[in-house]
Scaffold this motif. Structure first.
Motif, PDB file in Angstrom:
ATOM      1  N   ILE A  48      22.413  67.164  76.490  1.00  0.00           N
ATOM      2  CA  ILE A  48      22.840  66.093  77.403  1.00  0.00           C
ATOM      3  C   ILE A  48      22.887  64.751  76.677  1.00  0.00           C
ATOM      4  CG2 ILE A  48      22.126  64.735  79.412  1.00  0.00           C
ATOM      5  CD1 ILE A  48      21.132  67.366  80.647  1.00  0.00           C
ATOM      6  N   SER A  52      26.410  62.714  75.996  1.00  0.00           N
ATOM      7  CA  SER A  52      26.569  61.398  76.609  1.00  0.00           C
ATOM      8  C   SER A  52      26.693  60.304  75.551  1.00  0.00           C
ATOM      9  CB  SER A  52      25.418  61.097  77.562  1.00  0.00           C
ATOM     10  OG  SER A  52      24.200  61.035  76.860  1.00  0.00           O
ATOM     11  N   GLY A  55      30.164  60.506  74.153  1.00  0.00           N
ATOM     12  CA  GLY A  55      31.086  59.992  75.162  1.00  0.00           C
ATOM     13  C   GLY A  55      31.084  58.473  75.231  1.00  0.00           C
ATOM     14  N   LEU A  56      29.917  57.860  75.146  1.00  0.00           N
ATOM     15  CA  LEU A  56      29.842  56.393  75.151  1.00  0.00           C
ATOM     16  C   LEU A  56      30.531  55.794  73.928  1.00  0.00           C
ATOM     17  CD1 LEU A  56      26.298  55.314  76.372  1.00  0.00           C
ATOM     18  CD2 LEU A  56      28.484  54.562  77.245  1.00  0.00           C
TER      19      LEU A  56
END
Length: 64
Positions: A48, A52, A55-56
């Motif tokens: 996770i 994430s 993705g950021l």
């Protein structure tokens, strides 16, 4: 440098560390319930955080 990119890099590094630790637990497991729980927790949290963070970093646009 953007604050979101720095936070994304930190999340990515934490995710990599979590995945490496999950691999370490996997290699040294005895098959006990406690080992399997630790493997699942560190593996899922590492995945996770890694996803994430990536993705950021990808979604944040440079202002300059």
């Amino acid at each position: 440098m953007n604050l979101k990119r720095i936070f994304g890099a930190i999340l990515t590094i934490l995710g990599i560390v979590g995945l490496i630790y999950a691999a370490y637990v996997f290699m040294n497991t005895g098959g006990k319930v406690r080992d399997i729980k630790a493997l699942a927790i560190y593996g899922i949290l590492g995945l996770i955080f890694f996803v994430s963070g990536i993705g950021l970093i990808k979604q944040t646009k440079d202002a300059s």
